[in-house]
Design a protein around this motif. Structure first.
Motif, short mmCIF file in Angstrom:
data_model
loop_
_atom_site.label_atom_id
_atom_site.label_comp_id
_atom_site.label_asym_id
_atom_site.label_seq_id
_atom_site.Cartn_x
_atom_site.Cartn_y
_atom_site.Cartn_z
N PHE A 1 -16.49 -13.71 -8.86
CA PHE A 1 -15.16 -13.68 -8.24
C PHE A 1 -14.72 -12.27 -7.82
O PHE A 1 -13.52 -12.00 -7.72
CB PHE A 1 -14.12 -14.26 -9.21
N ALA A 2 -15.66 -11.38 -7.56
CA ALA A 2 -15.31 -10.00 -7.20
C ALA A 2 -14.34 -9.91 -6.02
O ALA A 2 -13.32 -9.20 -6.10
CB ALA A 2 -16.58 -9.18 -6.93
N PRO A 3 -14.58 -10.59 -4.88
CA PRO A 3 -13.63 -10.47 -3.76
C PRO A 3 -12.23 -10.95 -4.11
O PRO A 3 -11.23 -10.33 -3.70
CB PRO A 3 -14.27 -11.35 -2.67
N GLN A 4 -12.15 -12.04 -4.84
CA GLN A 4 -10.83 -12.57 -5.21
C GLN A 4 -10.09 -11.62 -6.15
O GLN A 4 -8.87 -11.42 -6.02
CB GLN A 4 -10.98 -13.95 -5.87
N LEU A 5 -10.81 -11.01 -7.09
CA LEU A 5 -10.17 -10.09 -8.04
C LEU A 5 -9.69 -8.83 -7.33
O LEU A 5 -8.59 -8.35 -7.60
CB LEU A 5 -11.16 -9.73 -9.15
N ILE A 6 -10.48 -8.31 -6.43
CA ILE A 6 -10.06 -7.12 -5.68
C ILE A 6 -8.90 -7.46 -4.75
O ILE A 6 -7.99 -6.66 -4.54
CB ILE A 6 -11.24 -6.54 -4.87
N GLY A 7 -8.90 -8.68 -4.22
CA GLY A 7 -7.84 -9.10 -3.31
C GLY A 7 -6.47 -9.12 -3.95
O GLY A 7 -5.45 -9.04 -3.26
N LEU A 8 -6.40 -9.22 -5.28
CA LEU A 8 -5.10 -9.18 -5.95
C LEU A 8 -4.45 -7.80 -5.83
O LEU A 8 -3.23 -7.68 -5.93
CB LEU A 8 -5.27 -9.55 -7.43
N PHE A 9 -5.26 -6.77 -5.64
CA PHE A 9 -4.74 -5.42 -5.47
C PHE A 9 -4.69 -5.02 -3.99
O PHE A 9 -3.77 -4.32 -3.57
CB PHE A 9 -5.61 -4.41 -6.23
N VAL A 10 -5.69 -5.42 -3.23
CA VAL A 10 -5.78 -5.04 -1.80
C VAL A 10 -5.89 -6.33 -0.99
O VAL A 10 -6.99 -6.87 -0.81
CB VAL A 10 -7.00 -4.14 -1.54
N PRO A 11 -4.79 -6.86 -0.48
CA PRO A 11 -4.83 -8.13 0.25
C PRO A 11 -5.63 -8.08 1.55
O PRO A 11 -6.15 -9.10 1.99
CB PRO A 11 -3.34 -8.41 0.54
N ASP A 12 -5.72 -6.89 2.17
CA ASP A 12 -6.39 -6.75 3.47
C ASP A 12 -7.90 -6.62 3.26
O ASP A 12 -8.41 -5.56 2.89
CB ASP A 12 -5.85 -5.53 4.20
N ALA A 13 -8.64 -7.71 3.51
CA ALA A 13 -10.09 -7.69 3.32
C ALA A 13 -10.80 -6.79 4.31
O ALA A 13 -11.96 -6.43 4.10
CB ALA A 13 -10.65 -9.11 3.41
N ALA A 14 -10.15 -6.43 5.40
CA ALA A 14 -10.76 -5.54 6.39
C ALA A 14 -10.63 -4.07 6.01
O ALA A 14 -11.25 -3.20 6.64
CB ALA A 14 -10.12 -5.78 7.76
N SER A 15 -9.84 -3.78 4.99
CA SER A 15 -9.64 -2.39 4.58
C SER A 15 -10.93 -1.83 4.00
O SER A 15 -11.65 -2.52 3.26
CB SER A 15 -8.53 -2.33 3.52
N PRO A 16 -11.25 -0.55 4.30
CA PRO A 16 -12.45 0.06 3.70
C PRO A 16 -12.36 0.12 2.18
O PRO A 16 -13.38 0.06 1.49
CB PRO A 16 -12.50 1.45 4.33
N VAL A 17 -11.13 0.24 1.67
CA VAL A 17 -10.94 0.27 0.22
C VAL A 17 -11.39 -1.05 -0.40
O VAL A 17 -12.03 -1.07 -1.46
CB VAL A 17 -9.46 0.57 -0.13
#
Length: 450
Positions: free
Chosen positions: A331-347
């Motif tokens: 679930f790495a993408p989903q967990l990171i998405g809780l902090f950074v909603p923009d999946a296109a962001s380099p972060v």
């Protein structure tokens, strides 16, 4: 007996783990608030946290020694209130001195960040936020001293209740100062400091009034200590503090290394590290429970109990690490998405890649943490400190620098170094406890024969 020990360890560990998770939830609230202020605020906060956590964990290590000392005192004689009280007093004194020393060093934080070539646009706000965080240091480590005291008496729930309330209090305070008062990153530091002081004062009042704790007269008796007592406390607590500081220092220096790669790398690293830190709170809580369980058995000279408690705690850490690592991997993408909603962001992309590497070290991270706790219960702290330093710094840091700056992996290479360091420490610390099991088993057999 194995099931009984496992049940006793879990009964003690779960409230401690809950307290650790609540404590990190306070820090996570700060990270989320900073992320909502701006990427700049998040990057500056990451630099400040990297330095603050090194010194704060050093102070926490000094305070954790109280658990080992109190547990062994209770194991020897449950009515020895004086030894328990002296351990708590010495813990408060030593951590207070540690705060003053840390404060003196962190005055030079800004020149250090400049010397380490951190992004110039982040340094001023990072230094400001760090100085405000230092107001939280003393109540935070004194809270850990009281928590170690109550946990060693098998009463960890009061600290849990207070920390859960502290999550809400911190969120309200940080939001109020950072957003309602429009103080931004400075408001986040002020709110966090206020919440930490209120939590400690509430815990101190509870210890003074509760029937089980008030009989030890922590606050009502004179604080009398001596150099021999403080030296004995430092003999136990000093290596614990240095061991925790070594591990946190590796992660803190990783943030500084990320800063040399760029602001996006720092922000992404902080987010991935936040999830790794949340997961680490479980083995850290297990570690403190293991210290108490092993300390009680060691104080009662129950050598079979020492061995049983130690291996059961380590086994629990391995099982949890396998579960948390699997969750990070899936679930790495989903967990990171809780902090950074923009999946296109380099972060976002960088943070996902870092979290996948964090999944790889979950088992070894939990194993080395709990092994350390087991050895603390035996008052064995000097050799584990050396093992940890070799693993974290000689192995981990050198690997992080090589892979991060001498290969195309960059930030991922730094995380590979973290994996190497934690794995090396885990192997050495498990070996150390294995040495203890061989040393204690013949004694156990002789006692059983007698």
């Amino acid at each position: 007996m194995i099931l009984s020990e496992a049940r006793a360890t879990l009964t003690l560990a779960l409230p401690i783990v809950g307290t650790q998770l609540a404590q990190i939830a306070v820090h996570t609230t700060d990270v989320v608030m900073l992320a909502h202020i701006s990427d700049h605020a998040l990057g500056a906060g990451a630099l400040a946290f990297s330095l603050f956590w090194f010194f704060w964990m050093f102070g926490m290590g000094l305070g954790i020694a109280v658990a080992a000392l109190v547990a062994q005192a209770v194991g020897r004689n449950a009515d020895d209130h004086a030894s328990v009280r002296e351990a708590v007093h010495d813990g408060l004194i030593v951590t207070g001195i540690g705060f003053l020393a840390s404060l003196a060093i962190l005055v030079a934080a800004r020149p250090f960040m400049v010397w380490f070539r951190q992004p110039p646009e982040l340094i001023d706000d990072a230094a400001l936020f760090l100085h405000l965080l230092m107001i939280s240091y003393l109540p935070g480590v004194w809270f850990s001293v009281l928590r170690s005291f109550t946990a060693a008496l098998s009463r960890p729930r009061p600290a849990l209740v207070l920390m859960v309330a502290g999550v809400l209090l911190n969120a309200a305070a940080v939001y109020g100062f950072a957003f309602a008062a429009k103080l931004g990153i400075a408001g986040a530091g002020i709110g966090s400091a206020l919440a930490n002081w209120l939590l400690f004062l509430a815990f101190a009042a509870y210890v003074a009034r509760d029937a089980d704790f008030s009989r030890y007269r922590i606050w009502s008796s004179r604080w009398r200590s001596s150099w021999p007592r403080l030296r004995e406390y430092l003999r136990i607590g000093g290596p614990i503090a240095l061991t925790l500081a070594s591990e946190i220092g590796l992660f803190s220096l990783a943030v500084q290394l990320m800063g040399r790669l760029g602001a996006d790398e720092v922000a992404a690293h902080q987010i991935a590290l936040q999830w790794a830190t949340i997961a680490f709170m479980v083995p850290m809580g297990l570690s403190q429970a293991a210290t108490v369980r092993v300390g009680l058995a060691a104080g009662a000279r129950d050598h079979a109990g020492v061995i049983r408690a130690g291996w059961i705690a380590i086994g629990m850490a391995v099982c949890f690490g396998a579960c948390s690592g699997s969750l990070f991997w899936i679930f790495a993408p989903q967990l990171i998405g809780l902090f950074v909603p923009d999946a296109a962001s380099p972060v976002f992309g960088l943070a996902v890649s870092y979290l996948l590497l964090a999944a790889l070290f979950q088992v070894v991270d939990g194993t080395q943490a709990v092994s350390n706790g087991v050895l603390r219960g035996l008052k064995d702290t000097a050799v584990p400190m050396v093992c940890a330093a070799i693993g974290y710094w000689a192995c981990g840091l050198s690997a992080a620098i090589w892979f991060g700056f001498n290969s195309p992996l960059r930030g991922q290479g730094i995380w590979i170094g973290l994996v190497v360091g934690l794995a090396a420490a885990a192997v050495m610390l498990v070996w150390r406890f294995t040495w203890w099991t061989r040393r204690l088993r013949p004694i156990t057999q002789r006692e059983q024969t007698a």
